[in-house]
Write a protein that holds these residues in place. Structure first.
Motif, PDB file in Angstrom:
ATOM      1  N   SER A 148       0.831  -1.203   0.000  1.00 12.73           N
ATOM      2  CA  SER A 148       0.000   0.000   0.000  1.00 12.73           C
ATOM      3  C   SER A 148       0.868   1.255   0.000  1.00 12.73           C
ATOM      4  O   SER A 148       0.574   2.240  -0.677  1.00 12.73           O
ATOM      5  CB  SER A 148      -0.928   0.008   1.217  1.00 12.73           C
ATOM      6  OG  SER A 148      -1.752  -1.144   1.224  1.00 12.73           O
ATOM      7  N   ARG A 149       1.969   1.193   0.774  1.00 17.25           N
ATOM      8  CA  ARG A 149       2.868   2.333   0.842  1.00 17.25           C
ATOM      9  C   ARG A 149       3.506   2.629  -0.502  1.00 17.25           C
ATOM     10  O   ARG A 149       3.696   3.786  -0.878  1.00 17.25           O
ATOM     11  CB  ARG A 149       3.952   2.063   1.886  1.00 17.25           C
ATOM     12  CG  ARG A 149       4.842   3.262   2.187  1.00 17.25           C
ATOM     13  CD  ARG A 149       5.943   2.890   3.162  1.00 17.25           C
ATOM     14  NE  ARG A 149       6.877   1.951   2.569  1.00 17.25           N
ATOM     15  CZ  ARG A 149       7.948   1.486   3.192  1.00 17.25           C
ATOM     16  NH1 ARG A 149       8.185   1.829   4.451  1.00 17.25           N
ATOM     17  NH2 ARG A 149       8.770   0.640   2.602  1.00 17.25           N
ATOM     18  N   VAL A 150       3.857   1.590  -1.248  1.00 18.16           N
ATOM     19  CA  VAL A 150       4.457   1.782  -2.567  1.00 18.16           C
ATOM     20  C   VAL A 150       3.474   2.468  -3.514  1.00 18.16           C
ATOM     21  O   VAL A 150       3.843   3.382  -4.256  1.00 18.16           O
ATOM     22  CB  VAL A 150       4.912   0.422  -3.152  1.00 18.16           C
ATOM     23  CG1 VAL A 150       5.331   0.578  -4.610  1.00 18.16           C
ATOM     24  CG2 VAL A 150       6.067  -0.134  -2.338  1.00 18.16           C
ATOM     25  N   VAL A 151       2.225   2.019  -3.482  1.00 21.34           N
ATOM     26  CA  VAL A 151       1.203   2.625  -4.344  1.00 21.34           C
ATOM     27  C   VAL A 151       1.045   4.110  -4.032  1.00 21.34           C
ATOM     28  O   VAL A 151       1.074   4.971  -4.914  1.00 21.34           O
ATOM     29  CB  VAL A 151      -0.144   1.901  -4.185  1.00 21.34           C
ATOM     30  CG1 VAL A 151      -1.233   2.610  -4.981  1.00 21.34           C
ATOM     31  CG2 VAL A 151      -0.030   0.447  -4.633  1.00 21.34           C
ATOM     32  N   VAL A 152       0.897   4.431  -2.751  1.00 23.76           N
ATOM     33  CA  VAL A 152       0.707   5.820  -2.333  1.00 23.76           C
ATOM     34  C   VAL A 152       1.985   6.622  -2.545  1.00 23.76           C
ATOM     35  O   VAL A 152       1.954   7.812  -2.847  1.00 23.76           O
ATOM     36  CB  VAL A 152       0.276   5.873  -0.853  1.00 23.76           C
ATOM     37  CG1 VAL A 152       0.190   7.309  -0.361  1.00 23.76           C
ATOM     38  CG2 VAL A 152      -1.069   5.173  -0.678  1.00 23.76           C
ATOM     39  N   GLY A 153       3.154   5.950  -2.423  1.00 19.50           N
ATOM     40  CA  GLY A 153       4.433   6.638  -2.537  1.00 19.50           C
ATOM     41  C   GLY A 153       4.675   7.282  -3.882  1.00 19.50           C
ATOM     42  O   GLY A 153       5.434   8.255  -3.983  1.00 19.50           O
ATOM     43  N   VAL A 154       4.081   6.764  -4.936  1.00 17.33           N
ATOM     44  CA  VAL A 154       4.212   7.391  -6.255  1.00 17.33           C
ATOM     45  C   VAL A 154       3.779   8.844  -6.192  1.00 17.33           C
ATOM     46  O   VAL A 154       4.406   9.734  -6.757  1.00 17.33           O
ATOM     47  CB  VAL A 154       3.375   6.624  -7.300  1.00 17.33           C
ATOM     48  CG1 VAL A 154       3.358   7.359  -8.634  1.00 17.33           C
ATOM     49  CG2 VAL A 154       3.922   5.213  -7.473  1.00 17.33           C
ATOM     50  N   TRP A 155       2.722   9.111  -5.456  1.00 22.17           N
ATOM     51  CA  TRP A 155       2.148  10.458  -5.413  1.00 22.17           C
ATOM     52  C   TRP A 155       2.818  11.326  -4.359  1.00 22.17           C
ATOM     53  O   TRP A 155       3.086  12.500  -4.600  1.00 22.17           O
ATOM     54  CB  TRP A 155       0.643  10.346  -5.158  1.00 22.17           C
ATOM     55  CG  TRP A 155       0.027   9.349  -6.078  1.00 22.17           C
ATOM     56  CD1 TRP A 155      -0.164   8.018  -5.851  1.00 22.17           C
ATOM     57  CD2 TRP A 155      -0.428   9.580  -7.418  1.00 22.17           C
ATOM     58  NE1 TRP A 155      -0.713   7.416  -6.951  1.00 22.17           N
ATOM     59  CE2 TRP A 155      -0.886   8.336  -7.928  1.00 22.17           C
ATOM     60  CE3 TRP A 155      -0.497  10.719  -8.222  1.00 22.17           C
ATOM     61  CZ2 TRP A 155      -1.407   8.207  -9.214  1.00 22.17           C
ATOM     62  CZ3 TRP A 155      -1.019  10.593  -9.502  1.00 22.17           C
ATOM     63  CH2 TRP A 155      -1.463   9.349  -9.983  1.00 22.17           C
ATOM     64  N   SER A 156       3.101  10.765  -3.193  1.00 16.37           N
ATOM     65  CA  SER A 156       3.742  11.561  -2.147  1.00 16.37           C
ATOM     66  C   SER A 156       5.145  11.969  -2.560  1.00 16.37           C
ATOM     67  O   SER A 156       5.606  13.078  -2.273  1.00 16.37           O
ATOM     68  CB  SER A 156       3.779  10.787  -0.828  1.00 16.37           C
ATOM     69  OG  SER A 156       4.521   9.601  -0.952  1.00 16.37           O
ATOM     70  N   SER A 157       5.853  11.068  -3.269  1.00 17.33           N
ATOM     71  CA  SER A 157       7.193  11.396  -3.719  1.00 17.33           C
ATOM     72  C   SER A 157       7.168  12.499  -4.774  1.00 17.33           C
ATOM     73  O   SER A 157       8.033  13.379  -4.790  1.00 17.33           O
ATOM     74  CB  SER A 157       7.889  10.152  -4.289  1.00 17.33           C
ATOM     75  OG  SER A 157       9.213  10.445  -4.678  1.00 17.33           O
ATOM     76  N   ALA A 158       6.176  12.459  -5.659  1.00 11.83           N
ATOM     77  CA  ALA A 158       6.063  13.515  -6.666  1.00 11.83           C
ATOM     78  C   ALA A 158       5.845  14.866  -6.007  1.00 11.83           C
ATOM     79  O   ALA A 158       6.430  15.878  -6.401  1.00 11.83           O
ATOM     80  CB  ALA A 158       4.916  13.197  -7.622  1.00 11.83           C
ATOM     81  N   LEU A 159       5.003  14.891  -4.968  1.00 10.21           N
ATOM     82  CA  LEU A 159       4.701  16.151  -4.294  1.00 10.21           C
ATOM     83  C   LEU A 159       5.877  16.682  -3.487  1.00 10.21           C
ATOM     84  O   LEU A 159       6.118  17.888  -3.441  1.00 10.21           O
ATOM     85  CB  LEU A 159       3.495  15.972  -3.371  1.00 10.21           C
ATOM     86  CG  LEU A 159       2.125  15.922  -4.032  1.00 10.21           C
ATOM     87  CD1 LEU A 159       1.069  15.546  -3.009  1.00 10.21           C
ATOM     88  CD2 LEU A 159       1.785  17.265  -4.668  1.00 10.21           C
ATOM     89  N   TYR A 160       6.609  15.787  -2.829  1.00  9.74           N
ATOM     90  CA  TYR A 160       7.632  16.224  -1.892  1.00  9.74           C
ATOM     91  C   TYR A 160       9.050  16.108  -2.432  1.00  9.74           C
ATOM     92  O   TYR A 160      10.002  16.331  -1.693  1.00  9.74           O
ATOM     93  CB  TYR A 160       7.490  15.461  -0.577  1.00  9.74           C
ATOM     94  CG  TYR A 160       6.191  15.791   0.121  1.00  9.74           C
ATOM     95  CD1 TYR A 160       5.974  17.050   0.673  1.00  9.74           C
ATOM     96  CD2 TYR A 160       5.161  14.857   0.202  1.00  9.74           C
ATOM     97  CE1 TYR A 160       4.772  17.368   1.293  1.00  9.74           C
ATOM     98  CE2 TYR A 160       3.960  15.169   0.832  1.00  9.74           C
ATOM     99  CZ  TYR A 160       3.779  16.417   1.372  1.00  9.74           C
ATOM    100  OH  TYR A 160       2.582  16.734   1.990  1.00  9.74           O
ATOM    101  N   SER A 161       9.207  15.767  -3.705  1.00  8.90           N
ATOM    102  CA  SER A 161      10.533  15.787  -4.320  1.00  8.90           C
ATOM    103  C   SER A 161      10.486  16.621  -5.594  1.00  8.90           C
ATOM    104  O   SER A 161      10.935  17.768  -5.614  1.00  8.90           O
ATOM    105  CB  SER A 161      11.037  14.362  -4.603  1.00  8.90           C
ATOM    106  OG  SER A 161      10.141  13.663  -5.448  1.00  8.90           O
TER     107      SER A 161
END
Length: 286
Positions: free
Chosen positions: A75-88
């Protein structure tokens, strides 16, 4: 007697006008400025699914059902696509918007206000200029960023958007960056009471970094609240480069305990829920 009543009426009207003028004089122009959309409308709190790395630049979702904590990790990997885009990739415009809440706007035209300030938290020096234009139906927003020093750039429109007059809904369009000024992410949001009730991130970039068709385009992640033990959810429809197809992933969790569950036919090869406890460990679903 009639003359006295008439005179009294005139005096009352003069008094009301005087009070009205006094209130108008004492009201600063800034108090009439449009209200900023909630900071969460752009930067949702992904605390329950934090992850390091640059998964925002990858469309590969790898799942190992033998790994410990596999359900939460997946689940974290799926959500991480979006959180990483926002915070990197989009860290500068996101931080610039959050900084606007500590600033006082200036009225620059009949219907437009402007926030100007420096953005802290980065090794480089960034300056931000946010404008909000009142129209009959909405407030139109534009954020311009300037960078000084090494690899600096002139003022660049990094994101734009619109919010309803009542401040309860709107959208953002975030561009990738000064070297690639193309739309990358669209965020549609809506409030429920005093908090964000639903928000959808949609990948809108047409070409990837190699100038090929961006296969991840039209992937989305939708967040919402619901009246249940698992009171928050993510619904995702994302392109998986390994499977070369779009896949659906449903995630639900408790915002108070962090317990949750995930369902994804393409990865688990069944339509059942797969659960984790408050520590993120795999458990049997009740």
């Amino acid at each position: 007697m009639k003359k006295l009543k008439f005179t009294g009426l005139i005096l009352s009207m003069i008094a009301l006008i005087a009070v009205s003028c006094e209130k108008s004089t004492d009201t600063p122009e800034q108090s009439l400025s449009p209200e900023l959309p909630p900071s969460e409308s752009m930067a949702f709190d992904f605390e329950a699914f934090e992850e390091d790395g640059n998964s925002g630049k990858s469309a590969n979702l790898v799942y190992d059902n033998k790994a410990p904590n596999g359900n939460w990790v997946f689940s974290r990997v799926v959500v991480g696509v979006w959180s990483s885009a926002l915070y990197s990739t989009l860290a500068v415009p996101v931080a610039s918007f959050q900084a606007a809440f500590t600033q006082t706007p200036e009225k620059i035209s009949e219907d437009t206000w402007q926030w100007t300030y420096s953005v802290d938290g980065f090794t480089s020096e960034y300056s931000a200029r946010l404008t909000g234009q009142l129209t009959e139906d909405a407030v139109l927003w534009e954020m311009y960023i300037t960078k000084e020093g090494i690899e600096g750039f002139e003022e660049f429109l990094w994101f734009s958007g619109s919010s309803a007059i009542d401040g309860n809904s709107g959208f953002w369009i975030l561009n990738q960056g000064p070297e690639r000024p193309d739309a990358m992410l669209r965020i549609d949001w809506e409030k429920s009471g005093e908090e964000i009730g639903s928000i959808r991130y949609t990948w809108v970039r047409e070409l990837d970094d190699q100038e090929n068709d961006d296969l991840f385009r039209n992937s989305y992640l939708e967040y919402g609240l619901q009246d249940a033990y698992y009171d928050a959810y993510f619904n995702a429809n994302v392109y998986d480069a390994n499977l070369q197809a779009f896949v659906d992933v449903d995630i639900e969790w408790s915002r108070s305990t962090y317990e949750g569950r995930v369902r994804a036919l393409a990865y688990f090869e069944d339509e059942m829920w797969h659960c984790w406890d408050a520590n993120g460990d795999d458990v049997a679903c009740e």
